[in-house]
Design a protein around this motif. Structure first.
Motif, PDB file in Angstrom:
ATOM      1  N   THR A 161       0.828  -1.206   0.000  1.00 33.68           N
ATOM      2  CA  THR A 161       0.000   0.000   0.000  1.00 33.68           C
ATOM      3  C   THR A 161       0.864   1.257   0.000  1.00 33.68           C
ATOM      4  OG1 THR A 161      -1.694  -1.198   1.234  1.00 33.68           O
ATOM      5  CG2 THR A 161      -1.872   1.199   1.177  1.00 33.68           C
ATOM      6  N   ALA A 183     -10.019  -4.287   6.067  1.00 37.17           N
ATOM      7  CA  ALA A 183      -9.564  -5.589   5.580  1.00 37.17           C
ATOM      8  C   ALA A 183      -8.088  -5.534   5.183  1.00 37.17           C
ATOM      9  CB  ALA A 183     -10.417  -6.015   4.387  1.00 37.17           C
ATOM     10  N   THR A 184      -7.665  -4.438   4.557  1.00 36.48           N
ATOM     11  CA  THR A 184      -6.252  -4.291   4.178  1.00 36.48           C
ATOM     12  C   THR A 184      -5.369  -4.251   5.411  1.00 36.48           C
ATOM     13  OG1 THR A 184      -6.843  -3.081   2.168  1.00 36.48           O
ATOM     14  CG2 THR A 184      -4.601  -2.813   2.987  1.00 36.48           C
ATOM     15  N   CYS A 193     -13.479   6.533   4.039  1.00 32.78           N
ATOM     16  CA  CYS A 193     -12.453   5.520   3.782  1.00 32.78           C
ATOM     17  C   CYS A 193     -12.028   4.828   5.063  1.00 32.78           C
ATOM     18  CB  CYS A 193     -11.244   6.180   3.104  1.00 32.78           C
ATOM     19  SG  CYS A 193      -9.887   5.025   2.781  1.00 32.78           S
ATOM     20  N   CYS A 245      -5.525   5.133   4.016  1.00 32.20           N
ATOM     21  CA  CYS A 245      -6.474   5.921   3.227  1.00 32.20           C
ATOM     22  C   CYS A 245      -5.799   7.115   2.556  1.00 32.20           C
ATOM     23  CB  CYS A 245      -7.617   6.397   4.124  1.00 32.20           C
ATOM     24  SG  CYS A 245      -8.746   5.059   4.598  1.00 32.20           S
ATOM     25  N   ARG A 278      -4.635   5.820  -0.628  1.00 32.90           N
ATOM     26  CA  ARG A 278      -5.751   5.457  -1.504  1.00 32.90           C
ATOM     27  C   ARG A 278      -6.397   6.692  -2.120  1.00 32.90           C
ATOM     28  NH1 ARG A 278      -9.798   0.960   0.591  1.00 32.90           N
ATOM     29  NH2 ARG A 278      -7.793  -0.099   0.384  1.00 32.90           N
ATOM     30  N   GLY A 285     -14.590   2.451   6.197  1.00 30.27           N
ATOM     31  CA  GLY A 285     -14.985   1.440   5.229  1.00 30.27           C
ATOM     32  C   GLY A 285     -14.368   0.084   5.473  1.00 30.27           C
ATOM     33  N   GLU A 286     -14.965  -0.920   4.890  1.00 35.12           N
ATOM     34  CA  GLU A 286     -14.484  -2.288   5.072  1.00 35.12           C
ATOM     35  C   GLU A 286     -13.171  -2.537   4.337  1.00 35.12           C
ATOM     36  OE1 GLU A 286     -17.388  -5.196   4.134  1.00 35.12           O
ATOM     37  OE2 GLU A 286     -18.781  -4.596   5.730  1.00 35.12           O
ATOM     38  N   ASP A 287     -12.963  -1.875   3.205  1.00 30.00           N
ATOM     39  CA  ASP A 287     -11.756  -2.136   2.420  1.00 30.00           C
ATOM     40  C   ASP A 287     -10.489  -1.792   3.209  1.00 30.00           C
ATOM     41  OD1 ASP A 287     -13.261  -3.021   0.350  1.00 30.00           O
ATOM     42  OD2 ASP A 287     -13.094  -1.197  -0.864  1.00 30.00           O
TER      43      ASP A 287
END
Length: 425
Positions: free
Chosen positions: A215, A366-367, A358, A306, A309, A361-363
């Motif tokens: 990431t 999970a990351t 963000c 985030c 991202r 959020g689930e993403d």
């Protein structure tokens, strides 16, 4: 021919003055304690450098108290842990103290001045290292402090022994000095050789085969090496090491090294993706850290993910800005603080719904859980506890990571040394 005796300032022709006897025993006992502490420090350094094991120096909820000391460049001399040198030091003082008590032999001729010289050296080194640790580290290593105390006690014993003058044949002083040097050389050299042979015969347990997606990264064309760095936003040493590595990016890139930063807040962040019963070591002990929990390390880690991202390419700068929140009042990470810190990196990350959405959020969760789980799996394989910062220098051949050749590192200095080594792939 009679056995040599010890003459004292009090004019005793036979036997030892109580002061001298007490000093010799104090030095001998402190040497035994110092030998045990030094051996344990060598074990800790060996585990951290060659077994990827940062366990052995727990500090309760505050985590390993020795992590900074073990990672510091001051923890070794000429490529050997300071514990190796201290083993030679304390064993030599023990032999000299025993010679004072025995009152015969060439070592007795040089025991008093030898103990005084070694004692002064031990105190001087203890003061230097102790002052550096006190001013540079967030936590003092308890075993280091214990070693400083034993070396100080040995010096006090040497002061008490001062004045013991053996009655020995002429020329014995040179023989005694040579024997003392030989004892030091044999013990230090033997310990150093054993340490180096052991280091060559062991490797870290291989990591899990598939690392989580990268990431936060500083990439290069045709990479030859990947530096996988795990950090906690509430870890002061992580902040320092990442800053040093960011300053050293030109050196890393010159050797084809990419920097991959993974987040590992030492707290259970989301039960949906990483249940608390899995956030444990091989013995089932929680891998949490009191400071990480109380200062919302999970929020800081999610904000860093985030930042990359929402503003691609600015993730590492965002993480550096988040690390600066360590200078604020507790809790270190709050939504408002995070938004203000990241707004200085990318205005689009300031107050608004995008960053908060963000983070919630689930993403992102999970990351983060995948990155935590990856290092946990590595820790469980070696049977230790999590220690951050933790890095692995991994060769890349034909675009493939060779994880079986991963080399551990706990400091930026060692990372650069591994990357720039002549034999590095």
């Amino acid at each position: 021919m009679t056995a040599p005796t010890i003459a004292t300032p009090q004019g005793l022709a036979q036997g030892l003055a109580p002061r001298i006897r007490a000093g010799a025993w104090l030095t001998l006992v402190s040497g035994l304690v110092g030998l045990g502490v030094s051996t344990w420090l060598v074990r800790l350094k060996f585990g951290a450098d060659h077994l990827c094991d940062a366990s052995g120096c727990p500090g309760g909820e505050d985590g390993p108290a020795c992590a900074e000391a073990l990672a510091s460049g001051w923890s070794q001399l000429l490529g050997l842990p300071l514990g190796v040198w201290s083993i030679g030091h304390v064993v030599t003082t023990m032999f000299l103290a025993a010679a004072v008590l025995r009152r015969r032999g060439p070592l007795a001729e040089v025991a008093a001045p030898g103990l005084l010289g070694l004692g002064a050296l031990g105190v001087a080194v203890s003061l230097l290292l102790g002052l550096y640790a006190y001013t540079q580290f967030a936590h003092m290593c308890p075993f280091c402090v214990a070693l400083y105390a034993t070396l100080t006690a040995a010096f006090v014993g040497a002061l008490l022994v001062r004045g013991a003058a053996p009655i020995c044949p002429e020329g014995q002083a040179r023989v005694g000095a040579a024997r003392a040097v030989l004892i030091w050389a044999v013990v230090t050299g033997g310990t150093a050789l054993a340490y180096q042979l052991a280091a060559r015969s062991v490797t870290c347990p291989p990591p899990p085969p598939d690392p989580p997606p990268v990431t936060l990264a500083a990439t290069v064309d045709a990479p030859r090496v990947a530096v996988m760095l795990f950090v906690d936003p509430t870890c002061p040493l992580c902040r320092r090491e990442l800053h040093f590595l960011q300053q050293s990016l030109p050196r890393l890139r010159a050797h084809g090294a990419e920097l991959w930063v993974y987040m590992f807040p030492r707290a259970n962040c989301d039960e949906r993706f990483l249940p608390s019963h899995e956030f444990v070591d091989a013995e089932g002990k929680p891998q949490t850290h009191g400071e990480a929990r109380s200062n919302n390390a999970c929020l800081g880690a999610l904000a860093a993910l985030c930042a990359e991202r929402l503003a691609p390419g600015r993730g590492l700068d965002g993480l550096a800005a988040l690390f600066d929140l360590q200078d604020t009042e507790a809790p270190r990470f709050t939504t408002d603080k995070v938004e203000r810190a990241l707004a200085e990196v990318a205005p689009a990350l300031g107050p608004g719904d995008k960053l908060r959405t963000c983070i919630d959020g689930e993403d992102a969760s999970a990351t983060l859980a995948a990155q935590q789980r990856y290092l946990l799996a590595w820790v469980k394989a070696r049977g230790g506890r999590v220690g951050v910062p933790q890095a692995f220098v991994v060769p890349i051949v034909d675009g493939q990571l060779h994880l079986d050749e991963a080399m551990p590192a706990t400091s930026a200095g060692k990372i650069l040394k591994l990357v720039e080594a002549p034999g590095a792939k």
